[in-house]
Design a protein around this motif. Sequence first.
Motif, PDB file in Angstrom:
ATOM      1  N   ALA A   6      13.044  12.350  -0.212  1.00  0.00           N
ATOM      2  CA  ALA A   6      14.314  12.722   0.412  1.00  0.00           C
ATOM      3  C   ALA A   6      14.549  11.994   1.723  1.00  0.00           C
ATOM      4  O   ALA A   6      15.623  12.100   2.315  1.00  0.00           O
ATOM      5  CB  ALA A   6      14.358  14.231   0.644  1.00  0.00           C
ATOM      6  N   PHE A   7      13.542  11.241   2.190  1.00  0.00           N
ATOM      7  CA  PHE A   7      13.607  10.664   3.537  1.00  0.00           C
ATOM      8  C   PHE A   7      14.866   9.835   3.760  1.00  0.00           C
ATOM      9  O   PHE A   7      15.485   9.897   4.820  1.00  0.00           O
ATOM     10  CB  PHE A   7      12.368   9.804   3.780  1.00  0.00           C
ATOM     11  CG  PHE A   7      12.142   9.474   5.218  1.00  0.00           C
ATOM     12  CD1 PHE A   7      11.388  10.302   6.018  1.00  0.00           C
ATOM     13  CD2 PHE A   7      12.706   8.328   5.777  1.00  0.00           C
ATOM     14  CE1 PHE A   7      11.182  10.004   7.352  1.00  0.00           C
ATOM     15  CE2 PHE A   7      12.505   8.031   7.109  1.00  0.00           C
ATOM     16  CZ  PHE A   7      11.750   8.868   7.893  1.00  0.00           C
ATOM     17  N   GLY A   8      15.243   9.042   2.773  1.00  0.00           N
ATOM     18  CA  GLY A   8      16.378   8.144   2.959  1.00  0.00           C
ATOM     19  C   GLY A   8      17.701   8.733   2.531  1.00  0.00           C
ATOM     20  O   GLY A   8      18.723   8.054   2.560  1.00  0.00           O
ATOM     21  N   GLN A  50       1.005   7.658  -6.678  1.00  0.00           N
ATOM     22  CA  GLN A  50       1.516   7.236  -5.372  1.00  0.00           C
ATOM     23  C   GLN A  50       2.514   6.097  -5.550  1.00  0.00           C
ATOM     24  O   GLN A  50       3.554   6.051  -4.901  1.00  0.00           O
ATOM     25  CB  GLN A  50       0.367   6.772  -4.479  1.00  0.00           C
ATOM     26  CG  GLN A  50      -0.484   7.913  -3.968  1.00  0.00           C
ATOM     27  CD  GLN A  50      -1.559   7.439  -3.015  1.00  0.00           C
ATOM     28  OE1 GLN A  50      -1.550   6.310  -2.561  1.00  0.00           O
ATOM     29  NE2 GLN A  50      -2.507   8.306  -2.732  1.00  0.00           N
ATOM     30  N   ARG A  77      11.041   6.936  -4.024  1.00  0.00           N
ATOM     31  CA  ARG A  77      11.571   6.997  -2.670  1.00  0.00           C
ATOM     32  C   ARG A  77      12.516   5.825  -2.417  1.00  0.00           C
ATOM     33  O   ARG A  77      13.573   5.982  -1.807  1.00  0.00           O
ATOM     34  CB  ARG A  77      10.416   6.984  -1.668  1.00  0.00           C
ATOM     35  CG  ARG A  77      10.852   7.101  -0.241  1.00  0.00           C
ATOM     36  CD  ARG A  77       9.691   7.121   0.707  1.00  0.00           C
ATOM     37  NE  ARG A  77       9.042   5.808   0.793  1.00  0.00           N
ATOM     38  CZ  ARG A  77       8.030   5.534   1.615  1.00  0.00           C
ATOM     39  NH1 ARG A  77       7.529   6.487   2.385  1.00  0.00           N
ATOM     40  NH2 ARG A  77       7.504   4.343   1.644  1.00  0.00           N
ATOM     41  N   HIS A 121       0.840  -1.206   0.000  1.00  0.00           N
ATOM     42  CA  HIS A 121       0.000   0.000   0.000  1.00  0.00           C
ATOM     43  C   HIS A 121       0.870   1.250   0.000  1.00  0.00           C
ATOM     44  O   HIS A 121       0.449   2.296   0.466  1.00  0.00           O
ATOM     45  CB  HIS A 121      -0.959  -0.023   1.184  1.00  0.00           C
ATOM     46  CG  HIS A 121      -1.849  -1.232   1.168  1.00  0.00           C
ATOM     47  ND1 HIS A 121      -2.890  -1.347   0.290  1.00  0.00           N
ATOM     48  CD2 HIS A 121      -1.829  -2.373   1.889  1.00  0.00           C
ATOM     49  CE1 HIS A 121      -3.476  -2.519   0.474  1.00  0.00           C
ATOM     50  NE2 HIS A 121      -2.858  -3.163   1.430  1.00  0.00           N
ATOM     51  N   VAL A 154       0.677  13.919  -0.330  1.00  0.00           N
ATOM     52  CA  VAL A 154       0.546  12.529  -0.736  1.00  0.00           C
ATOM     53  C   VAL A 154      -0.901  12.176  -1.092  1.00  0.00           C
ATOM     54  O   VAL A 154      -1.166  11.469  -2.056  1.00  0.00           O
ATOM     55  CB  VAL A 154       1.052  11.610   0.399  1.00  0.00           C
ATOM     56  CG1 VAL A 154       0.645  10.185   0.157  1.00  0.00           C
ATOM     57  CG2 VAL A 154       2.560  11.727   0.514  1.00  0.00           C
ATOM     58  N   HIS A 155      -1.862  12.717  -0.302  1.00  0.00           N
ATOM     59  CA  HIS A 155      -3.252  12.301  -0.539  1.00  0.00           C
ATOM     60  C   HIS A 155      -3.875  13.015  -1.738  1.00  0.00           C
ATOM     61  O   HIS A 155      -5.012  12.733  -2.094  1.00  0.00           O
ATOM     62  CB  HIS A 155      -4.101  12.476   0.715  1.00  0.00           C
ATOM     63  CG  HIS A 155      -4.061  13.859   1.279  1.00  0.00           C
ATOM     64  ND1 HIS A 155      -4.860  14.854   0.814  1.00  0.00           N
ATOM     65  CD2 HIS A 155      -3.295  14.400   2.254  1.00  0.00           C
ATOM     66  CE1 HIS A 155      -4.586  15.960   1.479  1.00  0.00           C
ATOM     67  NE2 HIS A 155      -3.650  15.714   2.355  1.00  0.00           N
ATOM     68  N   ALA A 214       2.882   2.804   1.710  1.00  0.00           N
ATOM     69  CA  ALA A 214       3.413   3.334   2.969  1.00  0.00           C
ATOM     70  C   ALA A 214       4.070   4.689   2.776  1.00  0.00           C
ATOM     71  O   ALA A 214       5.150   4.947   3.296  1.00  0.00           O
ATOM     72  CB  ALA A 214       4.391   2.339   3.603  1.00  0.00           C
ATOM     73  N   LEU A 215       3.437   5.569   2.036  1.00  0.00           N
ATOM     74  CA  LEU A 215       3.960   6.936   1.920  1.00  0.00           C
ATOM     75  C   LEU A 215       3.643   7.677   3.205  1.00  0.00           C
ATOM     76  O   LEU A 215       2.564   7.516   3.773  1.00  0.00           O
ATOM     77  CB  LEU A 215       3.309   7.645   0.724  1.00  0.00           C
ATOM     78  CG  LEU A 215       3.630   7.029  -0.635  1.00  0.00           C
ATOM     79  CD1 LEU A 215       2.884   7.766  -1.735  1.00  0.00           C
ATOM     80  CD2 LEU A 215       5.129   7.053  -0.907  1.00  0.00           C
ATOM     81  N   PHE A 216       4.598   8.495   3.662  1.00  0.00           N
ATOM     82  CA  PHE A 216       4.382   9.217   4.915  1.00  0.00           C
ATOM     83  C   PHE A 216       3.345  10.314   4.714  1.00  0.00           C
ATOM     84  O   PHE A 216       3.591  11.254   3.950  1.00  0.00           O
ATOM     85  CB  PHE A 216       5.694   9.810   5.420  1.00  0.00           C
ATOM     86  CG  PHE A 216       6.761   8.770   5.629  1.00  0.00           C
ATOM     87  CD1 PHE A 216       6.542   7.709   6.494  1.00  0.00           C
ATOM     88  CD2 PHE A 216       7.956   8.842   4.959  1.00  0.00           C
ATOM     89  CE1 PHE A 216       7.506   6.737   6.689  1.00  0.00           C
ATOM     90  CE2 PHE A 216       8.935   7.880   5.140  1.00  0.00           C
ATOM     91  CZ  PHE A 216       8.702   6.815   6.004  1.00  0.00           C
ATOM     92  N   PRO A 217       2.193  10.218   5.384  1.00  0.00           N
ATOM     93  CA  PRO A 217       1.122  11.181   5.109  1.00  0.00           C
ATOM     94  C   PRO A 217       1.440  12.581   5.624  1.00  0.00           C
ATOM     95  O   PRO A 217       0.808  13.539   5.198  1.00  0.00           O
ATOM     96  CB  PRO A 217      -0.090  10.581   5.824  1.00  0.00           C
ATOM     97  CG  PRO A 217       0.464   9.673   6.850  1.00  0.00           C
ATOM     98  CD  PRO A 217       1.796   9.206   6.351  1.00  0.00           C
ATOM     99  N   HIS A 218       2.416  12.701   6.544  1.00  0.00           N
ATOM    100  CA  HIS A 218       2.706  14.018   7.098  1.00  0.00           C
ATOM    101  C   HIS A 218       3.766  14.748   6.289  1.00  0.00           C
ATOM    102  O   HIS A 218       4.121  15.864   6.616  1.00  0.00           O
ATOM    103  CB  HIS A 218       3.122  13.899   8.558  1.00  0.00           C
ATOM    104  CG  HIS A 218       4.358  13.058   8.755  1.00  0.00           C
ATOM    105  ND1 HIS A 218       4.410  11.726   8.430  1.00  0.00           N
ATOM    106  CD2 HIS A 218       5.578  13.368   9.239  1.00  0.00           C
ATOM    107  CE1 HIS A 218       5.609  11.247   8.703  1.00  0.00           C
ATOM    108  NE2 HIS A 218       6.338  12.222   9.193  1.00  0.00           N
TER     109      HIS A 218
END
Lengths: 326, 540
Positions: free
Chosen positions: A97-99, A135, A142, A83, A127-128, A85-89
């Motif tokens: 850029a998270f990683g 997505q 990502r 699903h 994201v939404h 698992a994108l960070f909704p915040h």
Amino acid sequence: MAYLDLENLRKHFGATRAADGISIAIGRGEVLALLGPSGSGKTTLLRLLAGFETPDAGRIVVDGDDVTRVAPARRRFGMVFQHYALFPHLDVRGNVAFGLPRGPAVGDQVAKVLARVDLAGFEHRRVHELSGGQQQRVALARALAPEPRVLLLDEPLSNLDPALRERTRHELRHLIARVGITTVFVTHEQEEAFDLGQRVAVLHEGRLEQVGTPDELYEHPRTLFVATFVGRANVLRDRAAQAFGGQGVIVIRPERLAFADAGVAGVVRERRYTGAAAFFIVDTDGAGSVEVQAEPRAAAVGDRVYLQATTLLAFPETPALASVVS
Amino acid sequence: MIRRTALIEVGVLALLAWLVLYPVGIVAAQAADPAALVAFVGRPAEWRALWASVWISVASVGLAAAIGVPLAFLFEWLEFPGRRVLGVLVALPVVLPPLVGVLAFLFLYGESGFVARGLEAVLGLKRAPWQLRGPLAILLVHAYSMYAYFYMLVRAGLARLDVSLLEAAQALGVGWWGTLRRVTLPLLRPALVGAALLTFLTALGSFSAPYVFGGGFRVMPTQIVASKLNGDLSLAMVETMALTLVAVAGLVILGRAERDTTLVTPGKGTGPRRRALHSRGARIAAAVAGWLGGLVLLLPHLTLVLVSLVPYATWTTEAVPPVLSLANYARLVREPDRLWPLLNSAWMATAATAGAMALAVVAGWLVVRQRVRTRRLVEGLVLLPWALPGTVFAVALATAFAVSRPLALRWVLVGTVAILPLAYLVRALPLTGRAVLAGYRQLDPALEDAAASLGAERWATLWRVTVPLLEPALAAGATLAFVTALGDFVTSIVLYTYDTRPISIEILSSLRLNEIGIAAAFGVVVMLASGLVLALGTRR
């Protein structure tokens, strides 16, 4: 030499054997599909690779580096979740850029990897606000951004509606080929496995049934399970098998059965029209019901017909090695 | 049909405005008295109390979070023996009336409580090693009774958290600390902000702890009641408005942080799996931490039960009470002066609950089903008493209904049996309203349409479909309303008369007469009744 080596992996959850001694050698840049019904252990195998589960026994070696007990965070495997698992915040940029290590170059890196998945300029979208296909591509971007050694995909297309699925599959295949990354993905759909995977590993109740190219699996299934799970199959035993000239347990694909002037006699009970072809259910005299794939106008319901098999796949009583009888 | 709905709409609005808005409006009007304003502004004591209210509330939020958040992680993420039972028990303080919590704390940590006596006995001290007084004591009680908001909301947030988000962070090379800081806590923000708001407003309106432990240290609610009892009514009005403004400010500041947090996970995630700890040492550590934490948090209630078994004047200087019996409970039943408060509280809480439920159901029907044009106003009025400290409503009702002006819709209700149930009703309204509105919103209107298409008339649909489906929400709302009314102290102390005195007032007078056993027995009765009602109301 194999780039990614799974050596005799074992994982039990209580009495359930999710992985029961699985060994697969995967070459650099190869795309491997893990195919199996639900509960076959394919997701567990992917999670063992990602490091979210630790095997009870066995080793995982990547590029000569034993990572069996390395934490997921230090394994450098990229993963795309079912699903996403994108960070909704976080927005798209924050997710991609998270990683990446923080620094002045992050913006450029994000832009580059987004361009690669055809989402240039999407940095500040929430994201939404994205469609399902977008997505999925953000999730892919990502996972690819930190330049992982191996890409893992969990049912990559299951979350998309059917209309979008084929196009996305096509794009995904090209993207993986362009990046040239060693990829392992999980699916329960044969078509997806055959289309995306250079080789396919068929899993059943925690055991590896067969690894091979799609052609090998279809034409030379090593077990009855593979023969029936990969493609449509008529399974015939004993007297029914003998009627078609085989013995023990045999499998005949519907398209390897043909209407003929002589052979096994029967009556057409049902006809299922699919456009290019039709499936006929034939109640034979003494060999049970079989499914025949033929030209749509080859027969009609109620017709008395004769069947000939062009290829039999024979299996010994204990479903182990099969030999092909032509 | 449309006209009937409109009639009901107007009726409900008028009733809500009269009950909720009008009394506060009267207070606001009377607070605009220049002399009282000048008196308020000119007195350092007033500013001190206002400042004390603010900093005590902020500190309570911090302390409650420091206890509640780690507990939530412990009980939601780790598996250890006894986790389920203990996890429920740890949430108990949230349903206990504040006064009962204060009482329990007093008997355990007060200067003649078990801990102090134990230390005296062990160390051979002549006097108690400390006094449970002042801001520190208040903060301790607040932290102890309000951590449960953080515990429950954060636990619920963690239960909803999509574990694949945490795994995604790890797969991207981020360790557990980075995951906590960059993913888990941001996703928990709605729960954290919600708990902070709840704690802030509760602490701001808290009366029992400052009243019993404050001594010379005043916060706004105790200051208001003091002014009111001294007969300085216009000053009490100004103080009430000052407290209201602080509450509204807190609501606005935290409400803003709560609003932009539509953190819906796009895909449906896998349910989180509790981590079975592999290492034996870690498992034992988690179990010890869970049990120790649970024990410390539940100790006050066990103390209360123990003290309730101590007959009058049998326990003087011993570390442990020498005589234990059920004599106090027998006295509760036999002595009419003790029995009356029990019966008073029971009927008044029941009446208030019934009224608040009825009003909530009609309001829910108007807001969710009929979607009347004034639905936001109706909802706002129903929920408003939640934001305002109890003292504010107590003073407002005491002011509005102390005079007879039928033309202004004001009658003398103060001193009659009607005023306390009415006050409880107003205080319970947001509790029943929230539950019923949430229930209505989860109810698929197609079900009612289906019943109608199957030939069920309006009332039949209501009784056979709507009410059974709303039942869990109705039960939850009624339960909370009843428990709150049963344990109410802050409105009672302003509005009670001798004939209608509820349990909380009787607890206070028993304490003054040094009848600690009786006070504890009352506390246990309220605690058990609350627990029982809650267990019945929330089972499926």
